[in-house]
Motif scaffolding. Structure first.
Motif, short mmCIF file in Angstrom:
data_model
loop_
_atom_site.label_atom_id
_atom_site.label_comp_id
_atom_site.label_asym_id
_atom_site.label_seq_id
_atom_site.Cartn_x
_atom_site.Cartn_y
_atom_site.Cartn_z
N MET A 142 0.81 -1.23 0.00
CA MET A 142 0.00 0.00 0.00
C MET A 142 0.84 1.27 0.00
O MET A 142 0.37 2.34 -0.38
CB MET A 142 -0.93 0.00 1.22
CG MET A 142 -1.97 -1.11 1.19
SD MET A 142 -3.04 -1.12 2.68
CE MET A 142 -4.18 0.22 2.33
N ASP A 192 -3.16 7.22 -4.39
CA ASP A 192 -3.46 6.94 -3.00
C ASP A 192 -3.92 5.48 -2.93
O ASP A 192 -4.80 5.07 -3.70
CB ASP A 192 -4.60 7.88 -2.55
CG ASP A 192 -4.85 7.78 -1.05
OD1 ASP A 192 -4.97 6.65 -0.53
OD2 ASP A 192 -4.93 8.84 -0.41
N CYS A 193 -3.34 4.72 -2.01
CA CYS A 193 -3.66 3.28 -1.95
C CYS A 193 -5.15 3.02 -1.74
O CYS A 193 -5.66 1.98 -2.14
CB CYS A 193 -2.83 2.60 -0.87
SG CYS A 193 -2.99 3.37 0.75
N ARG A 194 -5.86 3.99 -1.16
CA ARG A 194 -7.29 3.79 -0.93
C ARG A 194 -8.08 3.81 -2.23
O ARG A 194 -9.22 3.37 -2.28
CB ARG A 194 -7.83 4.86 0.02
CG ARG A 194 -7.34 4.68 1.44
CD ARG A 194 -7.63 5.87 2.31
NE ARG A 194 -6.84 7.02 1.90
CZ ARG A 194 -6.54 8.05 2.69
NH1 ARG A 194 -6.95 8.04 3.93
NH2 ARG A 194 -5.82 9.05 2.25
N ASP A 195 -7.46 4.36 -3.28
CA ASP A 195 -8.13 4.43 -4.58
C ASP A 195 -7.75 3.28 -5.50
O ASP A 195 -8.21 3.22 -6.64
CB ASP A 195 -7.80 5.76 -5.27
CG ASP A 195 -8.30 6.95 -4.46
OD1 ASP A 195 -9.30 6.77 -3.74
OD2 ASP A 195 -7.68 8.03 -4.53
N GLU A 197 -8.11 -0.49 -6.35
CA GLU A 197 -9.02 -1.58 -5.96
C GLU A 197 -8.31 -2.92 -5.97
O GLU A 197 -7.90 -3.39 -7.03
CB GLU A 197 -10.23 -1.60 -6.89
CG GLU A 197 -11.29 -0.64 -6.40
CD GLU A 197 -12.56 -0.69 -7.20
OE1 GLU A 197 -12.92 -1.80 -7.66
OE2 GLU A 197 -13.16 0.38 -7.37
N TYR A 214 -5.32 3.24 7.70
CA TYR A 214 -5.69 2.58 6.44
C TYR A 214 -6.10 1.13 6.67
O TYR A 214 -6.21 0.36 5.73
CB TYR A 214 -4.52 2.63 5.46
CG TYR A 214 -4.07 4.04 5.11
CD1 TYR A 214 -4.43 4.61 3.89
CD2 TYR A 214 -3.30 4.80 6.00
CE1 TYR A 214 -4.02 5.90 3.56
CE2 TYR A 214 -2.89 6.08 5.68
CZ TYR A 214 -3.25 6.63 4.46
OH TYR A 214 -2.85 7.89 4.13
N ASP A 217 -9.13 -0.39 4.80
CA ASP A 217 -8.87 -0.69 3.39
C ASP A 217 -8.03 -1.96 3.26
O ASP A 217 -8.22 -2.76 2.34
CB ASP A 217 -8.15 0.49 2.73
CG ASP A 217 -8.95 1.77 2.88
OD1 ASP A 217 -9.77 2.04 2.01
OD2 ASP A 217 -8.77 2.47 3.90
#
Ligand code: SAM
Length: 283
Positions: A142, A192-195, A197, A214, A217
């Motif tokens: 991430m 951003d690692c949250r974006d 999938e 995080y 996620d």
């Protein structure tokens, strides 16, 4: 290093007094062709730099490190001796890391953990992953940086999805995947690692002190039976309740079980604070 010669010897040759030598650094790191040193109250910096270059004949540059800033972990530093270029290739356990030490960070103290992340893929250290799926382990890194963990894990055979938000670090990540001939096993996102999938990851690597923010996620990305490798800077008094509690709370929010399979100190972070990593298997 010159056999038998020490930094104090070389400084004494340059006419430093004992009191001045006391103020010289006691340790430094050689990263590729760059000597990286933290100076607190050191006099005669240029001479110190020359002495370090004499001590490490293979090095070209001495960079005084002045801390790391912000979410993107951008280092501050200035060259005190030698070649003004701080771009280099550092080799560690056969992995080659191209980087510019003025632009991106490299923590010598994380060396054993970088090696361990290759070993877990090889099934030699830390929790193993059992899947009924054929093929290589799938890793989600991430906070990939220049590939600190991505590269050794891909070299050990994993397929890695890597997220990195800092454009300079991302550029080196891509370059380093090619340099290590693992470009076919690394899918890198400048994001951003949250974006990004990801689902069904066998391992989620969280090499960032704020990783706990995080965790939701990370849990969502992990396969059933997948392992999270969660880093944290933890005050001594909160070992291991705080990192373990945060992981358990995130698993709980997702309605999944979790088992803690490893707790390690990576290095000292600062006075009374440890850089730790917790391995947690998510049900
Ligand atoms: N693990 C490395 C080591 O061993 O030295 C250190 C990695 S560095 C502390 C963390 C990296 O995460 C930085 O390159 C930073 O730019 C990146 N980063 C921070 N927040 C991010 C996010 N939300 N998504 C992706 N990358 C992020």
């Amino acid at each position: 290093e010159l056999r038998g010669t020490t930094l104090p010897d070389l400084l004494a040759e340059r006419g430093w007094t004992d009191a001045e030598i006391e103020r010289a650094p006691g340790s430094w790191a050689v990263i590729g062709s760059v000597v990286l040193v933290t100076l607190e109250d050191c006099p005669r910096e240029a001479e110190l730099g020359d002495a370090l270059l004499e001590l490490h004949g293979e090095a070209d540059t001495v960079l005084a490190h002045e801390g790391v800033d912000g979410e993107r972990r951008e280092p501050d530093g200035r060259v005190i001796a030698g070649d003004p270029s701080t771009e280099t290739i550092h080799t560690e356990h056969g992995t080659r890391y191209a980087l510019d030490l003025r632009d991106v960070m490299f923590s010598p103290g994380n060396k054993a953990e970088r090696a361990r992340m290759a070993d877990v893929i090889a099934g030699e250290a830390g929790p193993t992953v059992e899947t009924d799926r054929e093929g290589p382990e799938r890793v989600f890194d991430m906070f990939a940086g220049i590939g600190y963990f991505t590269l050794p894990m891909a070299r050990a055979g994993a397929e890695v999805t890597a997220a990195e938000i800092n454009p300079t670090a991302y550029r080196y990540l891509i370059e380093n995947a090619v340099l290590n001939d693992v470009q076919d096993r690394v899918e890198a996102y400048r994001a951003d690692c949250r974006d990004v999938e990801v689902s069904g990851a066998d391992r989620v690597v969280m090499g960032y002190y704020d990783a706990h923010e995080y965790l939701d996620d990370a849990v969502a990305a992990a396969a059933s039976g997948g392992v999270l490798h969660v880093h944290e800077a933890t005050p001594e008094a909160e070992l291991w309740d705080r990192p373990v509690g945060r992981i358990e709370a995130a698993a709980d929010r997702a309605g999944r079980g979790v088992e803690i399979e490893g707790k390690r100190k990576v290095k000292s972070h600062s006075e009374g604070v440890w850089h730790v990593v917790v391995d947690a298997r998510v049900a």
